[in-house]
Design a protein around this motif. Structure first.
Motif, PDB file in Angstrom:
ATOM      1  N   ALA A 243     -12.093  15.589 -39.858  1.00 51.55           N
ATOM      2  CA  ALA A 243     -13.151  15.600 -40.870  1.00 51.55           C
ATOM      3  C   ALA A 243     -14.442  15.001 -40.312  1.00 51.55           C
ATOM      4  CB  ALA A 243     -12.699  14.826 -42.114  1.00 51.55           C
ATOM      5  N   PHE A 244     -14.309  13.950 -39.518  1.00 53.15           N
ATOM      6  CA  PHE A 244     -15.464  13.277 -38.935  1.00 53.15           C
ATOM      7  C   PHE A 244     -16.281  14.229 -38.069  1.00 53.15           C
ATOM      8  CE2 PHE A 244     -17.702  10.627 -35.887  1.00 53.15           C
ATOM      9  CZ  PHE A 244     -18.133   9.545 -36.638  1.00 53.15           C
ATOM     10  N   TYR A 245     -15.604  15.100 -37.328  1.00 57.16           N
ATOM     11  CA  TYR A 245     -16.292  16.007 -36.412  1.00 57.16           C
ATOM     12  C   TYR A 245     -16.473  17.417 -36.964  1.00 57.16           C
ATOM     13  CZ  TYR A 245     -16.303  12.445 -32.835  1.00 57.16           C
ATOM     14  OH  TYR A 245     -16.555  11.289 -32.136  1.00 57.16           O
ATOM     15  N   SER A 246     -16.353  17.561 -38.278  1.00 59.51           N
ATOM     16  CA  SER A 246     -16.590  18.872 -38.880  1.00 59.51           C
ATOM     17  C   SER A 246     -18.037  19.049 -39.318  1.00 59.51           C
ATOM     18  CB  SER A 246     -15.653  19.095 -40.066  1.00 59.51           C
ATOM     19  OG  SER A 246     -15.885  18.148 -41.088  1.00 59.51           O
ATOM     20  N   LYS A 247     -18.640  17.975 -39.855  1.00 62.54           N
ATOM     21  CA  LYS A 247     -20.019  18.058 -40.340  1.00 62.54           C
ATOM     22  C   LYS A 247     -20.540  16.645 -40.555  1.00 62.54           C
ATOM     23  CE  LYS A 247     -22.806  20.550 -43.739  1.00 62.54           C
ATOM     24  NZ  LYS A 247     -22.809  21.414 -44.943  1.00 62.54           N
ATOM     25  N   TYR A 248     -21.819  16.435 -40.295  1.00 57.56           N
ATOM     26  CA  TYR A 248     -22.374  15.090 -40.421  1.00 57.56           C
ATOM     27  C   TYR A 248     -22.267  14.552 -41.835  1.00 57.56           C
ATOM     28  CZ  TYR A 248     -24.272  14.284 -35.752  1.00 57.56           C
ATOM     29  OH  TYR A 248     -24.390  14.025 -34.407  1.00 57.56           O
ATOM     30  N   SER A 249     -22.431  15.400 -42.838  1.00 53.25           N
ATOM     31  CA  SER A 249     -22.402  14.915 -44.217  1.00 53.25           C
ATOM     32  C   SER A 249     -21.015  14.414 -44.626  1.00 53.25           C
ATOM     33  CB  SER A 249     -22.882  15.988 -45.188  1.00 53.25           C
ATOM     34  OG  SER A 249     -22.210  17.204 -44.996  1.00 53.25           O
ATOM     35  N   THR A 250     -19.975  14.775 -43.867  1.00 52.99           N
ATOM     36  CA  THR A 250     -18.647  14.247 -44.193  1.00 52.99           C
ATOM     37  C   THR A 250     -18.546  12.756 -43.883  1.00 52.99           C
ATOM     38  OG1 THR A 250     -17.756  14.870 -42.021  1.00 52.99           O
ATOM     39  CG2 THR A 250     -17.443  16.442 -43.833  1.00 52.99           C
TER      40      THR A 250
END
Length: 584
Positions: A243-250
């Motif tokens: 999740a951390f490396y899926s999108k900055y807003s996560t």
């Protein structure tokens, strides 16, 4: 006789909700000018659409919802039912073109992995592979699909639809773990009550995958807190790192894990749960349970930090530059490109969901249900931080659907609850299919899709592509080349001449399409050996009526125009048309 008394009352409630559903559609249609969504505003999607036909379809959907609500056919395998119905529904939208040009970035990054391998992707992501403000995980997964299954959009759509359907299932399991199966099932079904989502699932973007990875992280962390053990702790840590490396807003949304940790510790703590009548043994048992939750939370935090930290350390320069760009460009840009909460929570989400979610706050407060903080936290973040852009908050929709499901439990009759849930889902699917989708198919990027299909039908194996700008460009048309590449199996040859596309910095630095002006032509489009006799030419421009520049006129001498694709939606400033030329 006693068993029959509630039936008239139940039918009256169903009639009232049916009428309310139809009136809601009429109300939203009349006041559609208040919908300022940047992609699927009701102002645009209902232009040229017969609103009366949709109204009649909504009536059919309400009737179908009534009959569905009378059966519990999903009871035996609810998760399988949710997966199948969501996958089949989202699959009906696969014909949609790639309407958001950001996919050019994700396609280009993925194709680098396909062409040069996993090692090259890991080394050059953020270097020769322009990463803009994108995180690496989703393009990496897209690249694996290209490499092992082939460069075909259908495989990407199967993958993103699978992630969407699994998110629906995860919503069910989160609700079931926190409360019961009824809350979970309705929460999963209500995720189908977001018509905007159906326009996003078929696209080669990162928003739907990011929603999946966040839901995956939430569910696995709850399981790790509940059950413990290295298996769940390791799985939760892995999910968090994804999740951390899926999108900055996560990053911001992952704060919900802290809320989960605190809720579990407080919920089981002696201070929260003990009474004067309890013995010391009961209090001691609760202390032991609380310490277990603390140890489990710390173990997950430690292991996930290691997994995240290794990648972050390796690409620290890239991430730091991306964060600088986010703070200097993206953050202030949100104020210029924002959308109202009215648009997001009433037009793009079925109003039944929003109203039930709002009511759930009162219901949870009355019950003093501390677990409710887990599902309301993300919405509170969005509201208090004024994140007014629907694409940045797609990942919180599972929690909003669970909030709505929680609120609906106040209704005693299961049949009425199910009817409302099915009604919200069916109405949203109808609006998405018969209003949103036809509009998507009129956006000018459909010309790239149609041109790609046409190129697949001709005999030439190579296609040399040219692109040129109109007098006042909204964005750099060079980014359309990778999108055309996605839709054709021909070999694309394209030489990007930066000086031909250069614009003054004052025109581009605050543009919502700024990334297009920082386009870097992939090496795999350059220096290809090809036979001029076996090469077609494709010209991408703002309008097919635009006169060709002199240099392109020279290149197509001896060619004839065989295909022209010039559909235009009349809404968006950035537009693409394609002309195809073949040798005479």
């Amino acid at each position: 006789m006693g068993n029959n008394k509630p039936r008239p009352d139940k039918n009256n409630h169903i009639f009232v909700f049916s009428l309310f559903s139809l009136l809601t559609y009429i109300f939203l249609f009349i006041f559609r000018s208040f919908d300022d969504n940047r992609l699927t505003s009701w102002q645009w999607v209902f232009e040229g659409v017969n609103a009366v036909e949709i109204y009649l379809l909504l009536i059919i959907g309400i009737i179908a919802s009534y009959f569905l609500s009378r059966f519990s056919f999903y009871k035996r395998y609810p998760s399988i039912f949710l997966f199948l119905i969501s996958f089949a529904t989202a699959g009906a939208f696969w014909g949609e073109p790639e309407v958001i040009i950001d996919i050019s970035r994700y396609f280009t990054q993925a194709k680098h992995l396909e062409m040069y391998g996993i090692g090259y992707f890991i080394r050059e992501w953020g270097g020769d592979i322009n990463a803009w403000t994108d995180m690496p995980l989703v393009p990496f997964l897209y690249g694996l699909i290209f490499k092992f299954f082939g460069e075909n959009r259908l495989f990407i759509q199967i993958f993103t639809t699978f992630l969407f359907s699994m998110t629906v299932v995860f919503a069910y399991f989160i609700g079931k773990e926190l409360w019961d199966e009824e809350v979970g099932f309705s929460g999963g079904m209500l995720l189908l009550g977001v018509p905007y989502l159906f326009t996003q699932v078929p696209l080669m973007l990162i928003d739907v995958p990011a929603m999946f990875f966040l839901a995956f992280a939430v569910l696995t962390f709850i399981m790790a807190m509940e059950k413990g053990g290295m298996g769940f702790i390791s799985l939760s840590s892995f999910a968090i790192s994804l999740a951390f490396y899926s999108k900055y807003s996560t990053w911001l949304m992952l704060s919900v894990l802290v809320v989960i940790f605190v809720v579990y510790c407080i919920q089981r703590s002696p201070a929260c749960c003990s009474s004067s009548e309890e013995g010391k043994g009961a209090v001691g048992t609760r202390k032991l349970r609380t310490s277990r939750y603390i140890y489990r939370g710390i173990a997950v935090a430690f292991l996930s930090s290691l997994l995240v930290g290794v990648v972050f350390w390796y690409k620290f320069d890239v991430f730091s530059e991306q964060m600088r760009l986010l703070m200097a460009y993206q953050k202030p840009g949100l104020k210029r490109w924002g959308e109202s909460f009215v648009s997001t929570f009433f037009f793009q989400i079925h109003p039944f969901i929003t109203l039930a979610a709002l009511y759930s706050v009162y219901e949870a407060a009355k019950k003093r249900d501390i677990k409710y903080l887990i599902i309301v936290w993300l919405l509170l973040l969005v509201v208090f931080m004024q994140i007014r852009r629907i694409r940045y908050i797609i990942m919180i929709f599972p929690m909003i659907s669970l909030m709505a499901s929680y609120g609906l439990q106040r209704i005693r009759h299961k049949d009425i609850r199910r009817f409302i849930v099915y009604c919200a889902a069916s109405s949203s699917i109808i609006i998405a299919a018969f209003a949103h989708l036809p509009f998507m198919e009129k956006i000018s990027t459909v010309n790239l899709k149609n041109a790609g299909k046409y190129l697949n039908s001709i005999g030439e194996s190579d296609v040399e592509v040219f692109a040129f700008l109109p007098e006042n460009p909204a964005g750099n048309l060079a980014v359309s080349v990778p999108i055309l590449d996605l839709f054709t199996n021909k070999n694309i040859i394209y030489e990007y001449k930066e000086n031909e596309f250069r614009q003054p910095p004052e025109k581009t630095e605050k543009s919502p399409l700024r990334f297009t002006w920082e386009y870097k032509n992939p090496e795999y489009y350059e220096n290809k050996k090809y036979s001029a006799g076996n090469t077609a030419v494709a010209v991408i421009s703002d309008d097919s009526g635009d006169a060709l520049p002199e240099n392109i006129e020279k290149q197509i001498k001896g060619y004839r125009l065989t295909g022209s694709f010039n559909i235009y939606d009349g809404v968006f400033l950035f537009r693409t048309s394609v002309r195809v030329y073949q040798r005479k």
